[in-house]
Design an enzyme around this catalytic site. Structure first.
Site, PDB file in Angstrom:
ATOM      1  N   VAL A  26       9.227  57.256  39.647  1.00 46.70           N
ATOM      2  CA  VAL A  26      10.454  56.475  39.508  1.00 46.70           C
ATOM      3  C   VAL A  26      11.229  56.547  40.807  1.00 46.70           C
ATOM      4  O   VAL A  26      11.417  57.632  41.361  1.00 46.70           O
ATOM      5  CB  VAL A  26      11.334  56.999  38.347  1.00 46.70           C
ATOM      6  CG1 VAL A  26      12.620  56.190  38.233  1.00 46.70           C
ATOM      7  CG2 VAL A  26      10.573  56.951  37.041  1.00 46.70           C
ATOM      8  N   GLY A  27      11.644  55.396  41.324  1.00 45.28           N
ATOM      9  CA  GLY A  27      12.423  55.340  42.558  1.00 45.28           C
ATOM     10  C   GLY A  27      13.745  54.639  42.331  1.00 45.28           C
ATOM     11  O   GLY A  27      14.089  54.241  41.212  1.00 45.28           O
ATOM     12  N   ALA A  30      12.507  50.734  41.797  1.00 42.07           N
ATOM     13  CA  ALA A  30      11.476  50.354  40.838  1.00 42.07           C
ATOM     14  C   ALA A  30      10.820  51.584  40.251  1.00 42.07           C
ATOM     15  O   ALA A  30      11.005  52.706  40.719  1.00 42.07           O
ATOM     16  CB  ALA A  30      10.427  49.461  41.519  1.00 42.07           C
ATOM     17  N   THR A  31      10.039  51.340  39.190  1.00 42.99           N
ATOM     18  CA  THR A  31       9.213  52.368  38.571  1.00 42.99           C
ATOM     19  C   THR A  31       7.752  51.968  38.752  1.00 42.99           C
ATOM     20  O   THR A  31       7.409  50.795  38.607  1.00 42.99           O
ATOM     21  CB  THR A  31       9.540  52.503  37.076  1.00 42.99           C
ATOM     22  OG1 THR A  31      10.928  52.829  36.935  1.00 42.99           O
ATOM     23  CG2 THR A  31       8.703  53.588  36.435  1.00 42.99           C
ATOM     24  N   VAL A  32       6.915  52.945  39.086  1.00 45.22           N
ATOM     25  CA  VAL A  32       5.493  52.680  39.313  1.00 45.22           C
ATOM     26  C   VAL A  32       4.708  53.191  38.112  1.00 45.22           C
ATOM     27  O   VAL A  32       4.914  54.320  37.650  1.00 45.22           O
ATOM     28  CB  VAL A  32       5.000  53.357  40.602  1.00 45.22           C
ATOM     29  CG1 VAL A  32       3.509  53.072  40.810  1.00 45.22           C
ATOM     30  CG2 VAL A  32       5.805  52.853  41.796  1.00 45.22           C
ATOM     31  N   LYS A  47       4.254  48.050  40.091  1.00 47.66           N
ATOM     32  CA  LYS A  47       5.582  48.431  40.548  1.00 47.66           C
ATOM     33  C   LYS A  47       6.567  47.472  39.897  1.00 47.66           C
ATOM     34  O   LYS A  47       6.606  46.288  40.216  1.00 47.66           O
ATOM     35  CB  LYS A  47       5.673  48.353  42.068  1.00 47.66           C
ATOM     36  CG  LYS A  47       7.001  48.869  42.610  1.00 47.66           C
ATOM     37  CD  LYS A  47       6.917  49.097  44.102  1.00 47.66           C
ATOM     38  CE  LYS A  47       8.159  49.805  44.607  1.00 47.66           C
ATOM     39  NZ  LYS A  47       8.041  50.154  46.035  1.00 47.66           N
ATOM     40  N   ASP A 141      11.271  52.924  55.901  1.00 44.70           N
ATOM     41  CA  ASP A 141      11.429  54.086  55.024  1.00 44.70           C
ATOM     42  C   ASP A 141      10.194  54.981  55.088  1.00 44.70           C
ATOM     43  O   ASP A 141       9.690  55.432  54.058  1.00 44.70           O
ATOM     44  CB  ASP A 141      11.683  53.627  53.589  1.00 44.70           C
ATOM     45  CG  ASP A 141      12.185  54.769  52.700  1.00 44.70           C
ATOM     46  OD1 ASP A 141      12.859  55.672  53.225  1.00 44.70           O
ATOM     47  OD2 ASP A 141      11.906  54.758  51.499  1.00 44.70           O
TER      48      ASP A 141
END
Length: 633
Positions: A26-27, A30-32, A47, A141
């Protein structure tokens, strides 16, 4: 650790194609998820943008546009993008699934790495970034979390171009603290980022691989940002004594605070990295830093156990097996004996090395195999594919599914792509097809019992309406929509119509005394409330002046009717209308609150008021009648 609990997407078929099996990470954007493309029967990564971000049309448009651009960036060290789309509130990317771990996982478990292992990671990362830079992309990033190391040893860079519209350097969370550790000074000070910002981040990553720690630390993101702006990245040799000067120079060049002093892009930095590597000896490349930690493995499964193929445990290449001192020729034996003994030792050393290598390989990888993708296949097809992979089907379960056809595999345990010991067993769950339930006959059933009956059948109560019924008791179900016997899928809503009982005709109670009116309503099965405030009305004081439900209205048993009590008529001054035309006089009197009656004398040709029943200027009850007289000619 299982991160899939309470996630609404796990187990769902997204966009009619991608079966979501498990949440991976989880970022902030988004969530992968690990998913299966049911059309092509392959495991991939989904994603999925957080739904609150998906409401921003401009953000979604940029997300899609950059995804298409990255999809054109074909490079073996870049995580590929296969597809993009949206399913309701879920905007997603279908991406290459890299089974393995991240560079962050390796650093967390290994600490510092030998220079050779650091170069083995840095070079493919720079190759990927170099291809992106020459194609016009900037990553923005770069950090160990975005460097993936596959079980097959491949190094790949993730999240190309997809972080442009997100990020908050002022957040105080640990995740942001980790991100700011790799921001170039110009990103912090001016908010600008070009290819040299990625070069700076790679220099910081190289420093972390060589030393096991970030160059600038702090308790808050602000402290870390301040040090990036005002302090040079220290030489790695200051932390790891004995590191070659070539590594210090490479880190210093990549992390120069002035972007003009850095290599222009990752291609230029890759060339410098290869020069530095070529300048080091084998001993220098394999030197084990004091900060390195011994790798820890746990019995059956170690998520980083594949790393030795990518980042080998340091080996002293110049070590030799100790040979016994030469005592000189023994009596009666010539030099051949010494040579035979030496040959025997060499052969033994080779066999020992091969045995150890085979054992290490078997412990880490050889005894494991990956569960193949069999979702959507028939039981026979899945069993054969598992057998080809050296796996057996242990137990077979069955469950209902709205996604998979009856008789096909809808779930696998362990999931496709996960590792399992060779000759292990796999549990298959076969689809029974969609579960169909029939709407029960609920007529005459009390509402609460009807709700329980629907739940027992796997259905849900929908909209509830009320209607009068002379045949169904009050509070019981009159009927349903859909009708009883209709087939529906589980969790479908069923609308219910509930009886209010037989209707009660409300009588006219105005002018009656309050006790009499109350008794009449209660005998009919209605409840009575008397309003605290009284009003003026034509009715006598103390009698009913108004009722909340008018005469002829229909009420249900138990309904409440409010009675308002009269204070008697209010006395109002009567206007003087003599001499006015008929219509004008009528208007004056009605405006004052009186009812008007008109009397005319024959021959009815006049239109002027010649008299009124109540003299003008006197008081009369509001609402009472005033008669005006129109005399003829």
């Amino acid at each position: 650790m299982d991160t899939t609990l309470q996630d609404p997407l796990v187990g769902r078929l997204l966009d009619g194609r991608y079966r979501v099996d498990a949440r991976v990470a989880v970022g902030g954007m988004a969530t992968v998820y690990r998913a299966v493309d049911t059309r092509l029967d392959r495991v991939l990564a989904l994603k999925v943008m957080h739904p609150d971000l998906a409401t921003d049309a401009a953000f979604v448009e940029r997300f899609m546009r950059e995804a298409k651009s990255v999809a054109r960036l074909a490079h073996p060290n870049v995580v590929g993008v296969f597809d993009q789309g949206a399913d309701g509130a879920y905007v997603y990317l279908a991406m290459e699934y890299v089974a393995g771990c991240t560079l962050r996982d390796v650093l967390r478990e290994r600490g510092a790495l030998p220079p050779r292992a650091a170069f083995d990671v840095l070079e493919p990362v720079l190759a990927a970034l170099g291809a992106a830079h020459r194609a016009g992309f900037v990553h923005r990033d770069m950090k160990p979390e975005n460097v993936l190391i596959g079980d097959d040893g491949r190094v790949k860079v993730a999240d190309f171009g997809l972080v442009r519209a997100v990020g908050s350097a002022t957040d105080t969370t640990g995740a942001v603290l980790g991100t700011v550790s790799y921001l170039a000074p110009e990103q912090i000070e001016h908010g600008t980022a070009d290819t040299r910002a990625d070069v700076y981040a790679c220099g910081v990553v190289l420093y972390e691989m060589l030393t096991g720690a970030k160059p600038h630390s702090g308790d808050t993101p602000a402290q870390v940002l301040y040090r990036h702006l005002n302090t040079d990245v220290p030489a790695p040799s200051a932390v790891v004594p004995g590191l070659p000067a070539e590594l210090d120079e490479l880190v210093a060049c990549a992390t120069a605070r002035d972007p003009e002093a850095r290599p222009y892009d990752a291609v230029a930095l890759l060339a410098l990295a290869r020069e530095a590597r070529a300048a080091l000896s084998e001993e220098q490349l394999d030197a084990v830093p004091p900060q390195a930690r011994a790798q820890v493995r746990s019995g059956a499964e170690d998520r980083t156990s594949v790393i030795p193929r990518v980042l080998p445990l340091p080996v002293e290449h110049t070590s030799r097996l100790p040979a016994p001192p030469d005592p000189g020729p023994a009596p009666g034996r010539g030099p051949v004996t010494v040579h035979r003994r030496t040959a025997f030792l060499v052969v033994a050393a080779v066999l020992l090395s091969l045995g150890l290598g085979t054992g290490v390989w078997y412990i880490n990888s050889g005894q494991f195999t990956r569960v193949p993708a069999v979702l959507g296949q028939t039981e026979a097809q899945a069993t054969q594919r598992l057998a080809d992979a050296g796996l057996d089907v242990g137990t077979t379960e069955r469950a209902y599914s709205d996604v998979y056809e009856r008789g096909t595999v809808m779930a696998v345990d362990p999931a496709p792509g996960e590792r399992i010991r060779g000759n292990g067993t796999v549990t298959l769950t076969l689809s029974r097809g969609p579960r169909i339930v029939k709407v029960p006959n609920l007529k005459g059933t009390p509402l609460e019992e009807a709700k329980k009956a629907l739940a027992a059948e796997g259905l849900a109560p929908g909209v509830i309406t009320y209607a009068f019924s002379r045949s169904v008791a009050q509070g019981a179900v009159i009927g349903s929509d859909p009708e009883p016997g209709t087939e529906r899928s589980p969790d479908s809503a069923v609308a219910l119509q509930v009886s209010r009982g037989a209707p009660i005709e409300v009588p006219d109670l105005t002018g009656e005394s309050v006790p009499d009116a109350t008794a009449t309503l209660q005998e009919a099965g209605l409840k009575v409330v008397v309003a605290a405030e009284r009003i003026h009305s034509p009715e006598d004081a103390g009698t009913v002046a108004a009722q909340s439900l008018a005469e002829g209205s229909r009420a249900a048993k138990g309904d409440t009717i409010t009675l308002t009590v009269s204070k008697g008529p209010r006395m109002v001054a009567v206007p003087d209308v003599v001499g006015m035309k008929t219509d004008e006089a009528r208007g004056e009197l009605e405006a004052a609150g009186f009812r008007v009656k008109v009397e005319k004398t024959f021959p009815f040709l006049g239109d002027t008021v010649t008299g009124q029943s109540v003299e003008g200027g006197t008081n009369a009850p509001e609402g009472s009648a005033v008669t005006i007289t129109i005399k003829g000619l």
